[in-house]
Write a protein that holds these residues in place. Structure first.
Motif, short mmCIF file in Angstrom:
data_model
loop_
_atom_site.label_atom_id
_atom_site.label_comp_id
_atom_site.label_asym_id
_atom_site.label_seq_id
_atom_site.Cartn_x
_atom_site.Cartn_y
_atom_site.Cartn_z
N THR A 100 -45.24 -4.49 -36.22
CA THR A 100 -45.31 -3.10 -35.81
C THR A 100 -44.28 -2.31 -36.61
O THR A 100 -43.43 -2.88 -37.29
CB THR A 100 -44.99 -2.96 -34.30
N ALA A 101 -44.34 -1.00 -36.50
CA ALA A 101 -43.38 -0.15 -37.22
C ALA A 101 -41.96 -0.43 -36.75
O ALA A 101 -41.03 -0.46 -37.56
CB ALA A 101 -43.74 1.32 -37.03
N ASP A 102 -41.78 -0.63 -35.43
CA ASP A 102 -40.45 -0.93 -34.90
C ASP A 102 -39.91 -2.24 -35.44
O ASP A 102 -38.74 -2.34 -35.81
CB ASP A 102 -40.48 -0.97 -33.37
N GLU A 103 -40.77 -3.27 -35.47
CA GLU A 103 -40.34 -4.57 -35.98
C GLU A 103 -39.99 -4.49 -37.46
O GLU A 103 -39.00 -5.06 -37.91
CB GLU A 103 -41.43 -5.62 -35.75
N ALA A 104 -40.80 -3.78 -38.22
CA ALA A 104 -40.53 -3.62 -39.64
C ALA A 104 -39.24 -2.86 -39.86
O ALA A 104 -38.43 -3.22 -40.73
CB ALA A 104 -41.70 -2.90 -40.32
N GLY A 105 -39.01 -1.82 -39.07
CA GLY A 105 -37.77 -1.04 -39.19
C GLY A 105 -36.55 -1.88 -38.87
O GLY A 105 -35.53 -1.81 -39.56
N PHE A 106 -36.65 -2.69 -37.83
CA PHE A 106 -35.54 -3.57 -37.46
C PHE A 106 -35.28 -4.59 -38.57
O PHE A 106 -34.13 -4.82 -38.95
CB PHE A 106 -35.82 -4.28 -36.14
N ASN A 107 -36.34 -5.20 -39.09
CA ASN A 107 -36.18 -6.18 -40.16
C ASN A 107 -35.54 -5.57 -41.40
O ASN A 107 -34.68 -6.20 -42.04
CB ASN A 107 -37.53 -6.81 -40.51
N GLU A 108 -35.93 -4.35 -41.75
CA GLU A 108 -35.33 -3.66 -42.89
C GLU A 108 -33.85 -3.39 -42.64
O GLU A 108 -33.01 -3.56 -43.53
CB GLU A 108 -36.06 -2.34 -43.17
N PHE A 109 -33.52 -2.95 -41.43
CA PHE A 109 -32.13 -2.69 -41.06
C PHE A 109 -31.29 -3.96 -41.19
O PHE A 109 -30.21 -3.95 -41.78
CB PHE A 109 -32.07 -2.14 -39.63
N VAL A 110 -31.79 -5.08 -40.66
CA VAL A 110 -31.05 -6.34 -40.71
C VAL A 110 -30.86 -6.79 -42.16
O VAL A 110 -29.77 -7.22 -42.54
CB VAL A 110 -31.76 -7.43 -39.88
N ALA A 111 -31.90 -6.67 -42.97
CA ALA A 111 -31.80 -7.08 -44.38
C ALA A 111 -30.78 -6.23 -45.13
O ALA A 111 -30.02 -6.74 -45.94
CB ALA A 111 -33.17 -6.98 -45.05
N ALA A 112 -30.76 -4.94 -44.84
CA ALA A 112 -29.86 -4.03 -45.55
C ALA A 112 -28.42 -4.14 -45.07
O ALA A 112 -27.48 -4.10 -45.87
CB ALA A 112 -30.35 -2.60 -45.40
N ARG A 113 -28.20 -4.25 -43.78
CA ARG A 113 -26.85 -4.17 -43.23
C ARG A 113 -26.26 -5.50 -42.77
O ARG A 113 -25.08 -5.61 -42.48
CB ARG A 113 -26.83 -3.18 -42.06
N GLY A 114 -27.08 -6.55 -42.68
CA GLY A 114 -26.62 -7.84 -42.22
C GLY A 114 -25.41 -8.40 -42.94
O GLY A 114 -24.44 -8.83 -42.30
N PRO A 115 -25.39 -8.41 -44.28
CA PRO A 115 -24.23 -8.93 -44.98
C PRO A 115 -22.93 -8.15 -44.67
O PRO A 115 -21.87 -8.75 -44.55
CB PRO A 115 -24.61 -8.78 -46.46
N THR A 146 -32.59 5.25 -34.31
CA THR A 146 -32.19 6.38 -35.17
C THR A 146 -30.76 6.21 -35.69
O THR A 146 -30.43 6.77 -36.73
CB THR A 146 -32.30 7.71 -34.41
N SER A 147 -29.91 5.45 -34.98
CA SER A 147 -28.54 5.20 -35.45
C SER A 147 -28.05 3.84 -34.97
O SER A 147 -27.13 3.76 -34.15
CB SER A 147 -27.60 6.31 -34.99
N PRO A 148 -28.63 2.77 -35.48
CA PRO A 148 -28.29 1.43 -34.99
C PRO A 148 -26.95 0.90 -35.51
O PRO A 148 -26.36 0.01 -34.90
CB PRO A 148 -29.44 0.57 -35.50
N GLU A 149 -26.46 1.43 -36.62
CA GLU A 149 -25.23 0.91 -37.25
C GLU A 149 -24.05 0.92 -36.27
O GLU A 149 -23.38 -0.08 -36.08
CB GLU A 149 -24.89 1.75 -38.48
N ALA A 150 -23.80 2.04 -35.66
CA ALA A 150 -22.67 2.16 -34.72
C ALA A 150 -22.85 1.23 -33.53
O ALA A 150 -21.88 0.61 -33.06
CB ALA A 150 -22.52 3.60 -34.25
N TYR A 151 -24.07 1.11 -33.05
CA TYR A 151 -24.35 0.25 -31.90
C TYR A 151 -24.03 -1.21 -32.23
O TYR A 151 -23.36 -1.90 -31.47
CB TYR A 151 -25.81 0.39 -31.47
N VAL A 152 -24.49 -1.68 -33.37
CA VAL A 152 -24.27 -3.07 -33.75
C VAL A 152 -22.79 -3.33 -33.99
O VAL A 152 -22.24 -4.33 -33.53
CB VAL A 152 -25.12 -3.46 -34.98
N ARG A 153 -22.11 -2.43 -34.69
CA ARG A 153 -20.68 -2.61 -34.94
C ARG A 153 -19.90 -2.66 -33.63
O ARG A 153 -19.04 -3.52 -33.44
CB ARG A 153 -20.15 -1.52 -35.84
#
Length: 165
Positions: free
Chosen positions: A3-18, A54-61
């Motif tokens: 789904t779009a949500d799953e794809a967006g999450f996967n892209e976020f993890v790939a980009a920001r995971g390291p 819309t702004s997952p970076e702050a949440y994950v950190r």
């Protein structure tokens, strides 16, 4: 099919995971614990993706920081001997890395978090306070205490990093 949500999450993890992994390592000084913190934070983010997309970076950190404090409280602080597998970045001087890691291990969890946020993440005092859920005054005093402790326990660190004391 994703789904779009799953794809967006996967892209976020790939980009920001390291970047999350490096931050968690600096907080814990242990690769395995850092991986656990990041996985825990990303699991929480995946569960709440619809609300935070819309702004997952702050949440994950924030989740990484608070999970580390919770882990530390459960285990109680204990001094660890620095081992050779704790080398963070092979591109920099090994002596400076080992000295820095040993000095960071002497800080409390809150002090280490403030130092990582201020210098590694390059956050302002206000942003660091928001990320940790404390007041700006707490960040300032903790920062001051951490720098004093680093100067006391590793005065030669400034020289190793090419700075004069």
């Amino acid at each position: 099919m994703l789904t779009a949500d799953e794809a967006g999450f996967n892209e976020f993890v790939a980009a920001r995971g390291p970047a999350f992994q490096r931050t968690a390592f600096l907080l814990t000084s242990d690769h395995h614990t850092a991986q656990d913190l990041v996985q825990q934070a990303l699991l929480e983010a995946a569960r709440r993706w619809e609300k935070i997309h819309t702004s997952p970076e702050a949440y994950v950190r924030r989740t990484i920081y608070t999970a580390n404090v919770s882990r530390w409280r459960r285990l109680r602080f204990s001094e660890h001997e620095l081992t050779g597998d704790r080398v963070a970045d092979p591109g920099h001087d090994a002596d400076a890395r080992l000295t820095l890691m040993a000095a960071l291990e002497r800080l409390t969890t809150k002090q280490r978090a403030v130092i990582v946020l201020r210098y590694y993440e390059d956050l302002t005092e206000t942003q660091a306070a928001e990320a940790l859920g404390v007041s700006v005054g707490t960040v300032k005093s903790t920062h001051s205490q951490a720098l004093r402790r680093l100067r006391d326990h590793a005065p030669h660190l400034a020289e190793l990093l090419g700075r004069t004391p």
